[in-house]
Design a protein around this motif. Structure first.
Motif, short mmCIF file in Angstrom:
data_model
loop_
_atom_site.label_atom_id
_atom_site.label_comp_id
_atom_site.label_asym_id
_atom_site.label_seq_id
_atom_site.Cartn_x
_atom_site.Cartn_y
_atom_site.Cartn_z
N ILE A 175 0.87 -1.18 0.00
CA ILE A 175 0.00 0.00 0.00
C ILE A 175 0.90 1.23 0.00
CG2 ILE A 175 -1.84 1.22 1.21
CD1 ILE A 175 -2.44 -1.53 2.62
N VAL A 176 0.85 1.96 -1.11
CA VAL A 176 1.74 3.10 -1.28
C VAL A 176 0.97 4.39 -0.99
CG1 VAL A 176 3.37 4.24 -2.82
CG2 VAL A 176 2.90 1.80 -3.11
N GLU A 177 1.41 5.11 0.02
CA GLU A 177 0.78 6.40 0.36
C GLU A 177 1.35 7.48 -0.55
OE1 GLU A 177 -1.76 6.73 2.35
OE2 GLU A 177 -1.25 6.26 4.44
N MET A 178 0.46 8.16 -1.26
CA MET A 178 0.90 9.18 -2.21
C MET A 178 0.29 10.52 -1.81
SD MET A 178 1.63 7.11 -5.38
CE MET A 178 0.75 7.98 -6.64
N ASP A 179 0.93 11.62 -2.29
CA ASP A 179 0.37 12.94 -2.03
C ASP A 179 -0.85 13.17 -2.90
OD1 ASP A 179 2.36 13.43 -0.22
OD2 ASP A 179 3.73 14.23 -1.74
N GLU A 180 -0.77 12.67 -4.13
CA GLU A 180 -1.86 12.89 -5.08
C GLU A 180 -2.02 11.68 -5.97
OE1 GLU A 180 -2.52 16.66 -7.41
OE2 GLU A 180 -0.74 17.17 -6.24
N LEU A 181 -3.18 11.55 -6.53
CA LEU A 181 -3.46 10.44 -7.43
C LEU A 181 -4.25 11.02 -8.59
CD1 LEU A 181 -2.83 7.43 -7.15
CD2 LEU A 181 -5.03 7.12 -6.03
N SER A 182 -3.79 10.81 -9.80
CA SER A 182 -4.56 11.34 -10.93
C SER A 182 -4.37 10.45 -12.15
CB SER A 182 -4.11 12.77 -11.26
OG SER A 182 -2.80 12.73 -11.78
N ASN A 183 -5.29 10.56 -13.08
CA ASN A 183 -5.22 9.77 -14.31
C ASN A 183 -4.35 10.49 -15.33
OD1 ASN A 183 -8.36 8.73 -13.40
ND2 ASN A 183 -6.79 7.25 -13.96
N ALA A 184 -3.13 10.78 -14.91
CA ALA A 184 -2.16 11.38 -15.82
C ALA A 184 -0.84 10.68 -15.56
CB ALA A 184 -2.03 12.87 -15.54
N GLY A 185 0.03 10.71 -16.56
CA GLY A 185 1.34 10.10 -16.33
C GLY A 185 1.50 8.82 -17.12
N GLU A 186 2.00 7.78 -16.45
CA GLU A 186 2.36 6.54 -17.14
C GLU A 186 1.15 5.92 -17.84
OE1 GLU A 186 5.59 5.87 -16.88
OE2 GLU A 186 5.98 7.30 -15.28
N THR A 187 1.39 5.29 -18.96
CA THR A 187 0.33 4.62 -19.71
C THR A 187 0.28 3.15 -19.31
OG1 THR A 187 0.72 6.14 -21.53
CG2 THR A 187 -0.57 4.16 -22.02
N LEU A 188 -0.89 2.70 -18.89
CA LEU A 188 -1.07 1.33 -18.43
C LEU A 188 -1.87 0.53 -19.44
CD1 LEU A 188 -2.21 2.01 -14.75
CD2 LEU A 188 0.09 2.11 -15.69
N SER A 189 -1.53 -0.75 -19.58
CA SER A 189 -2.35 -1.67 -20.37
C SER A 189 -2.24 -3.04 -19.75
CB SER A 189 -1.89 -1.69 -21.83
OG SER A 189 -0.56 -2.15 -21.90
N GLY A 190 -3.15 -3.93 -20.14
CA GLY A 190 -3.15 -5.28 -19.58
C GLY A 190 -4.53 -5.68 -19.14
N PRO A 191 -4.65 -6.83 -18.43
CA PRO A 191 -5.96 -7.30 -17.98
C PRO A 191 -6.69 -6.23 -17.16
CG PRO A 191 -4.28 -8.97 -17.56
CD PRO A 191 -3.56 -7.74 -18.03
N GLY A 192 -7.97 -6.05 -17.45
CA GLY A 192 -8.77 -5.07 -16.73
C GLY A 192 -8.82 -3.72 -17.42
N ILE A 193 -7.99 -3.54 -18.45
CA ILE A 193 -7.94 -2.27 -19.18
C ILE A 193 -8.31 -2.54 -20.63
CG2 ILE A 193 -6.48 -0.33 -19.83
CD1 ILE A 193 -4.65 -1.19 -17.42
N GLU A 194 -9.35 -1.86 -21.12
CA GLU A 194 -9.85 -2.17 -22.46
C GLU A 194 -8.80 -1.87 -23.52
OE1 GLU A 194 -13.56 -0.33 -23.40
OE2 GLU A 194 -13.94 -1.73 -25.05
N THR A 195 -8.27 -0.66 -23.52
CA THR A 195 -7.19 -0.33 -24.46
C THR A 195 -5.98 0.18 -23.69
OG1 THR A 195 -8.28 1.80 -24.78
CG2 THR A 195 -8.63 0.13 -26.47
N ALA A 196 -6.10 1.34 -23.10
CA ALA A 196 -5.02 1.90 -22.30
C ALA A 196 -5.60 2.95 -21.37
CB ALA A 196 -3.96 2.54 -23.19
#
Lengths: 190, 276
Positions: free
Chosen positions: A124-145
């Motif tokens: 469990i990583v405690e972060m200051d902020e969390l947003s849908n910006a930055g690294e591009t993810l793909s794989g199971p559970g993600i339709e495209t990216a």
């Protein structure tokens, strides 16, 4: 033990935990999706969402490793009182909790065995902020990216190469959380 | 005041199941061992699915249960009533209305959405079990990705019958890694497994949970010259006339009379409503 640590748990454990688990499961099933949770008021520096995850998933069967500033009396007492989870070092931890800089290096945690890849730590990583910006993810559970602000790239990519072994992550900030299982592939910033 | 804890199970049991579900989602297709509890119904009646549903349900959910596609069979009715009583959740027979669907041996015909969760009841979670009875050996085979035996089995089907005769519980490979038993759904349903909903599998007697996140790659095993085929009876539904739905064959009298009807009762009823 300070009386404060007795506060801040789930008011209605079966119901609060059910909603919290739904959020945690949706996050783990859809890496990058940010969920909002409620129900816990843990002492600092523990965030609400990390507190909710711990109340939902931890009990005397799950040793926890607290890294860095999170390894303080208030947090230890709060977790002990509300979950009964024992404190341990990184090598035996089922859950590890802290800031990214305190949690690394990742090779100190259990990554499972070829026969039992599920016997691996959840970090469990405690972060200051969390947003849908930055690294591009793909794989199971993600339709495209999708995109997610990660605290690191190389270490997560390294973890993904261990598949089917490896670590799984919850990223927590305030009352929001996202997850990053070992199956997620991480490309560059878009 | 309800005399049961929410959704029947105690909280520590639910936490244990929830941890298994999360690891299952993180390692799609891998069977996570869990400490299955005795439930107030016999093994073989969906105790695995019931435990997974109990760990997943929230008070706001609308719950649907199907048994071979039907909402009105004994197994479906009793499990639906079980959660009506112990979790006080709303129930429905309409696929589109449900947020959690527990199923025995079918995937609904209506395409599932991101807001839905499909919980399968699984009798034998280990796809290699009938080929290799030892758990020690099958676990090693999964660890080494040693799935040659499964292809031999499919090949023997072809050499004996001229085609892959396996019609249900047709083995699939998940994300190019784990071979998984999709539970005894007809192979007609296999292509639907790449879906937007979360899929969870519970095997109570065998004490295993496994899972597929949405859009996980699911490939039915086959050969280049004998490709996988999602087959069904070459008929139309005798009640609603559907050509695209999986059909059950019913014997209607003792003189050889028979008809084919949709196995998915909600799908068939919805179509009948649209026709009239």
């Amino acid at each position: 033990m300070e009386p404060d640590v007795l506060e801040g748990g789930f008011c209605n454990a079966p119901i609060d935990a059910a909603y919290a688990f739904r959020a945690a499961m949706n996050a783990m099933a859809r890496p990058g999706q940010i969920e909002t949770v409620a129900g816990a008021q843990p002492p600092g520096p523990l965030s609400v969402s990390a507190g909710v995850v711990i109340l939902t998933l931890c009990d005397p069967e799950t040793p926890i490793y607290l890294a860095g500033d999170h390894n303080c009396t208030q947090v230890r007492d709060w977790i002990t009182f509300h979950t009964g989870a024992p404190m341990t070092g990184p090598a035996d931890a089922i859950f590890a909790l802290g800031k990214w800089s305190d949690l690394v290096p990742l090779d100190q945690y259990r990554i499972g065995t070829p026969r039992y890849p599920d016997r691996s730590a959840t970090v469990i990583v405690e972060m200051d902020e969390l947003s849908n910006a930055g690294e591009t993810l793909s794989g199971p559970g993600i339709e495209t990216a999708t995109n997610l602000s990660l605290p690191d790239r190389q270490r997560f990519q390294q973890n993904a190469t261990l598949y089917p072994l490896g670590l799984d992550f919850f990223l927590t900030a305030g009352d929001r959380l996202a997850a990053l299982p070992r199956t997620t592939k991480i490309a560059g910033v878009s | 005041m309800n005399e049961y804890n929410f959704a029947y199970l105690d909280e520590q049991t639910k936490r244990m199941i929830r941890r298994a579900i999360l690891k299952g989602l993180a390692i799609p297709g891998y069977q996570v061992p869990f400490a299955s509890r005795e439930m107030p119904m016999p093994y073989g009646w969906g105790t695995g699915g019931v435990q997974v549903s109990a760990a997943v349900l929230t008070p706001e959910d609308t719950f649907k249960v199907i048994d071979q596609g039907a909402d009105d069979t004994t197994n479906a009715v009793s499990i639906r009533k079980f959660f009506e009583k112990t979790a006080n959740v709303a129930v429905t027979e309409e696929t589109g209305e449900a947020s959690v669907i527990q199923t025995r041996h079918r995937i609904p015909e209506q395409v599932l959405t991101e807001d839905q969760i499909l919980v399968y009841q699984v009798p034998i979670p280990e796809p290699l079990r009938f080929l290799e009875p030892s758990e020690v050996e099958t676990r090693k085979m999964h660890a080494l990705e040693e799935y040659g035996l499964m292809h031999v089995k499919l090949y023997e089907d072809i050499s004996q019958h001229g085609a892959i005769a396996t019609a249900y519980a047709y083995p699939v490979k998940i994300e190019g890694r784990y071979v998984m038993d999709p539970s005894p759904i007809p192979k007609f349903d296999n292509p639907k497994m790449e879906m937007a909903a979360i899929q969870l599998f519970g095997a109570g007697r065998e004490q295993r949970i496994y899972a597929l996140p949405p859009y996980t790659k699911v490939v039915s095993l086959d050969f280049e010259d004998f490709p996988f085929e999602a087959s069904k009876a070459d008929q139309v539904c005798g009640v609603c006339g559907a050509e695209d739905s999986y059909l059950d064959e019913l014997i209607t009298d003792d003189e050889g009379g028979r008809m084919f009807v949709c196995s998915d009762t909600d799908y068939c009823r919805t179509r009948q409503g649209n026709i009239t």
